[in-house]
Design a protein around this motif. Sequence first.
Motif, PDB file in Angstrom:
ATOM      1  N   LEU A 293      12.762  -2.121   2.306  1.00 45.80           N
ATOM      2  CA  LEU A 293      12.831  -1.481   0.992  1.00 45.80           C
ATOM      3  C   LEU A 293      14.088  -1.884   0.245  1.00 45.80           C
ATOM      4  O   LEU A 293      14.071  -2.060  -0.979  1.00 45.80           O
ATOM      5  N   GLN A 294      15.198  -2.029   0.962  1.00 44.87           N
ATOM      6  CA  GLN A 294      16.419  -2.516   0.322  1.00 44.87           C
ATOM      7  C   GLN A 294      16.208  -3.931  -0.225  1.00 44.87           C
ATOM      8  O   GLN A 294      16.608  -4.234  -1.352  1.00 44.87           O
ATOM      9  N   ALA A 295      15.558  -4.772   0.576  1.00 45.32           N
ATOM     10  CA  ALA A 295      15.276  -6.136   0.126  1.00 45.32           C
ATOM     11  C   ALA A 295      14.284  -6.138  -1.035  1.00 45.32           C
ATOM     12  O   ALA A 295      14.393  -6.956  -1.954  1.00 45.32           O
ATOM     13  N   PHE A 296      13.310  -5.217  -1.009  1.00 43.28           N
ATOM     14  CA  PHE A 296      12.317  -5.132  -2.089  1.00 43.28           C
ATOM     15  C   PHE A 296      12.997  -4.828  -3.419  1.00 43.28           C
ATOM     16  O   PHE A 296      12.698  -5.457  -4.446  1.00 43.28           O
ATOM     17  N   SER A 297      13.899  -3.854  -3.435  1.00 46.47           N
ATOM     18  CA  SER A 297      14.610  -3.534  -4.680  1.00 46.47           C
ATOM     19  C   SER A 297      15.361  -4.754  -5.193  1.00 46.47           C
ATOM     20  O   SER A 297      15.331  -5.068  -6.388  1.00 46.47           O
ATOM     21  N   HIS A 298      16.046  -5.452  -4.291  1.00 46.08           N
ATOM     22  CA  HIS A 298      16.778  -6.668  -4.666  1.00 46.08           C
ATOM     23  C   HIS A 298      15.805  -7.721  -5.207  1.00 46.08           C
ATOM     24  O   HIS A 298      16.064  -8.361  -6.231  1.00 46.08           O
ATOM     25  N   TRP A 299      14.666  -7.866  -4.539  1.00 48.79           N
ATOM     26  CA  TRP A 299      13.665  -8.863  -4.944  1.00 48.79           C
ATOM     27  C   TRP A 299      13.102  -8.573  -6.337  1.00 48.79           C
ATOM     28  O   TRP A 299      12.892  -9.499  -7.133  1.00 48.79           O
ATOM     29  N   THR A 300      12.845  -7.299  -6.655  1.00 51.02           N
ATOM     30  CA  THR A 300      12.293  -6.967  -7.981  1.00 51.02           C
ATOM     31  C   THR A 300      13.256  -7.364  -9.091  1.00 51.02           C
ATOM     32  O   THR A 300      12.836  -7.728 -10.190  1.00 51.02           O
ATOM     33  N   TYR A 301      14.542  -7.291  -8.806  1.00 53.25           N
ATOM     34  CA  TYR A 301      15.545  -7.695  -9.799  1.00 53.25           C
ATOM     35  C   TYR A 301      15.413  -9.187 -10.100  1.00 53.25           C
ATOM     36  O   TYR A 301      15.429  -9.597 -11.268  1.00 53.25           O
ATOM     37  N   GLU A 302      15.273 -10.002  -9.059  1.00 50.98           N
ATOM     38  CA  GLU A 302      15.148 -11.453  -9.273  1.00 50.98           C
ATOM     39  C   GLU A 302      13.777 -11.819  -9.829  1.00 50.98           C
ATOM     40  O   GLU A 302      13.663 -12.710 -10.668  1.00 50.98           O
ATOM     41  N   ARG A 303      12.746 -11.125  -9.383  1.00 50.04           N
ATOM     42  CA  ARG A 303      11.383 -11.413  -9.864  1.00 50.04           C
ATOM     43  C   ARG A 303      11.284 -11.202 -11.370  1.00 50.04           C
ATOM     44  O   ARG A 303      10.567 -11.921 -12.074  1.00 50.04           O
ATOM     45  N   THR A 304      11.999 -10.242 -11.902  1.00 53.71           N
ATOM     46  CA  THR A 304      11.926  -9.934 -13.336  1.00 53.71           C
ATOM     47  C   THR A 304      13.081 -10.553 -14.115  1.00 53.71           C
ATOM     48  O   THR A 304      13.371 -10.134 -15.232  1.00 53.71           O
ATOM     49  N   ASN A 305      13.743 -11.545 -13.507  1.00 54.10           N
ATOM     50  CA  ASN A 305      14.868 -12.234 -14.164  1.00 54.10           C
ATOM     51  C   ASN A 305      15.975 -11.272 -14.580  1.00 54.10           C
ATOM     52  O   ASN A 305      16.590 -11.419 -15.646  1.00 54.10           O
ATOM     53  N   GLY A 306      16.208 -10.276 -13.754  1.00 58.61           N
ATOM     54  CA  GLY A 306      17.290  -9.331 -14.003  1.00 58.61           C
ATOM     55  C   GLY A 306      16.959  -8.259 -15.012  1.00 58.61           C
ATOM     56  O   GLY A 306      17.857  -7.525 -15.447  1.00 58.61           O
ATOM     57  N   ASN A 307      15.687  -8.124 -15.394  1.00 58.65           N
ATOM     58  CA  ASN A 307      15.314  -7.142 -16.414  1.00 58.65           C
ATOM     59  C   ASN A 307      14.850  -5.810 -15.834  1.00 58.65           C
ATOM     60  O   ASN A 307      14.853  -4.799 -16.536  1.00 58.65           O
ATOM     61  N   MET A 308      14.430  -5.788 -14.575  1.00 51.56           N
ATOM     62  CA  MET A 308      13.939  -4.559 -13.950  1.00 51.56           C
ATOM     63  C   MET A 308      14.366  -4.511 -12.494  1.00 51.56           C
ATOM     64  O   MET A 308      14.619  -5.542 -11.867  1.00 51.56           O
ATOM     65  N   MET A 309      14.404  -3.286 -11.978  1.00 48.04           N
ATOM     66  CA  MET A 309      14.634  -3.083 -10.548  1.00 48.04           C
ATOM     67  C   MET A 309      13.952  -1.781 -10.137  1.00 48.04           C
ATOM     68  O   MET A 309      14.184  -0.727 -10.740  1.00 48.04           O
ATOM     69  N   VAL A 310      13.115  -1.843  -9.100  1.00 49.36           N
ATOM     70  CA  VAL A 310      12.440  -0.651  -8.586  1.00 49.36           C
ATOM     71  C   VAL A 310      13.357   0.019  -7.565  1.00 49.36           C
ATOM     72  O   VAL A 310      13.772  -0.608  -6.580  1.00 49.36           O
TER      73      VAL A 310
END
Length: 717
Positions: A502-519
């Motif tokens: 889950l920690q990695a998932f939050s980090h991944w969402t940041y990169e997936r959205t080009n720094g625009n979102m984070m779950v």
Amino acid sequence: MEKKSSSSHHSASTFSDIDTLRRQLDAIERYEKQNQSENSRLDEIKKQCDVLQKESIEKLSAISQKQVDAQEHLQFVLKRTKEISQMMKALQDSESVDVCFLMDCTNSMQKYINEVKDRIFETVKLLKSRFPHLNIRLAFVGYRDLNLPEEKQFSILDFTDEETFHSFVSMVKCQFGGDACEDVLGGLEKVTNLQWNQPVRILIHVADCPSHGRRYHNLSENKDHYLSHDADGSIGQSYIEKFIELDIKYFFGRLTSHTDKMIELFSQYAQKRTTIEQINLKNFENLLPFIVDSISRSISKTASSLLKSHSIVDENVHNTKNSISSKTSNHSRVSFDSQEPDWLSIAPKKVQVIKYECNNELRCDEIIQSSNIKIAEKPFSEGAMRLAYFGLMQNKDKWDKVVLKKYKRINNDLNIKEKYLQLLDCQTIAEHLAQEFNKSSVLRDPTVSIKKIKFIMTKLVFDPLNEGKTHYFTIERFIDGAYKKFSNNAGYVNQDNPALTLQAFSHWTYERTNGNMMVVDLQGMDIGDDQTYLLTDPCIHSTDLLRFGKTNLGKPGIKRFFQTHVCNAICHALKLKMHEIQSESKTKVSSKHDSHSSEPKLSSKQDSHLSEVKASLKQNSHFSEPKVSSKLDSQFIEAKVLSRQDSCSAEAKASLKQNSHFSEPKVLSKQDSYLNETKVPSKLDLQLSEAKASLKRDSYLSEKKASTINGSMSTKH
């Protein structure tokens, strides 16, 4: 003849006049036709002008409306930016802590005082790794017995830094008491006289014997030479009242049953206006986890209160103390029923249901459906913001068990459609990103254990009432089981179960959205196969402050995540980049296993003690918030535990052995194989050097020890 000629001439003249008139009429007709044509053209031009004027007005109106909308959006963003800034300031203030150690300074307590002294630096270091803005001040109040002169009866240090605290506690000497009981009330008085300034105020009291006075214990009379002390309880009550006034959180480390009656009376004095948390220590080795856990939970509870207040109050966030103490809800008392109703007695109702579907641009499309549902009359539970109801939803020929949630009426009545749609937006986008995450090739890598992630899908129900009003509910399928809080939207991580996936998932969402979102703000459960997390009610930090409601803390919220995030093996496997806010020193090589068992193991003796402490925490806790870890392994993960690794240098080992006051953790042999598997890099040497420097700094204090502590194991006189 002349007459005839004259008549002919007259006739010719008449014809000429007629022709002239005809020509004039023709000219008039031509003019009229021309005028009509011109009028038609004028009418057409007029119509075109009207159309152009209307279009111009509409365009101007649209431009004006866009300007108004843009202005409103700007004002909203400015307001949200200000609110978030205030929230960040309040959260930072919540990490400003005053911690006072109140300790019995008679001989049997020497080992506990030494433990505080020897572990204070690593305690603060560990706390700072959890709370990046930690500003901690430490104080010490040591009390002895009433038979001593006051200069020997107390050892007092007002709030200061850890260096000064360490030096002071190193010089504290324990003495024999005149009897079994001690001057606890005198110690409480000295605590109230300290300079308490920080927003979070914590008292950690450790003692093995009660206060003087018959009302505070059940010991025999020869154990207390001052039985009449505080006979009516007024002295003790006045100090507890002062603690409440100062907003001090009281944690008591229980060593023996002799103090039970005293703490019970102190709790009665508090009259439920505050709680005195009593934790079974039993052994001095459990003192460090008790200290870290007490401070961590106090900070986390304060931060959680602030986040809830920010989420449910429309007005700007006030100062920390007011935000915590103010009532966040003025809804009328609600009666609850924890039992499912007799569904046969409840008639179904047809309702409209809104479902969201997410597209590849991470925007949601609205789909309106209709369905039959049944709703329990009374809620079975409540959270900070919503009430939860049992329900059934018809799915073809069967009824599925669901949960319906609705907002409480808080301040300006948040039970409105917009608030619910924000929840749908968060949940739907989080699930869309989770599905992408689950397709990662890393999940097929046998060398990395990573779990799949699913979010419970939520829909919005319209329940029409009388007078054109509508009740709104979110509806989701019912999941039976205990939920865990893994993280929040302000950087908190559950150290008991860090959930590396889950920690990695939050980090991944940041990169997936080009720094625009984070779950973030992840809670839920392992659904049983130990391969999938089932989550609900996430938050999303976004650079677009118009979306996702007040739990969206924007870029500052993303920054707080990275301030406490330690990239793990899954982050590395996903090739996630380190954020600029992360420091290299925080990066640790993690286990390949996604559970807290990946942390270094302790000896069976320490593990046994920790199990007792943890059980006591669960039994005695009055907080509804998720508990921060009290496991000793997480306390020692900073450099100290590395001193036991096979790979550490002989020079570092020798340095550690030379410093007798450094109590190194005992690690099971399994840890060596664990560390070999993870291939710890050369950074270990840097951490060991840091440990050696810390030990050398304290060496002058160890030289001042007069002798080994023979009296620490003695019984009280």
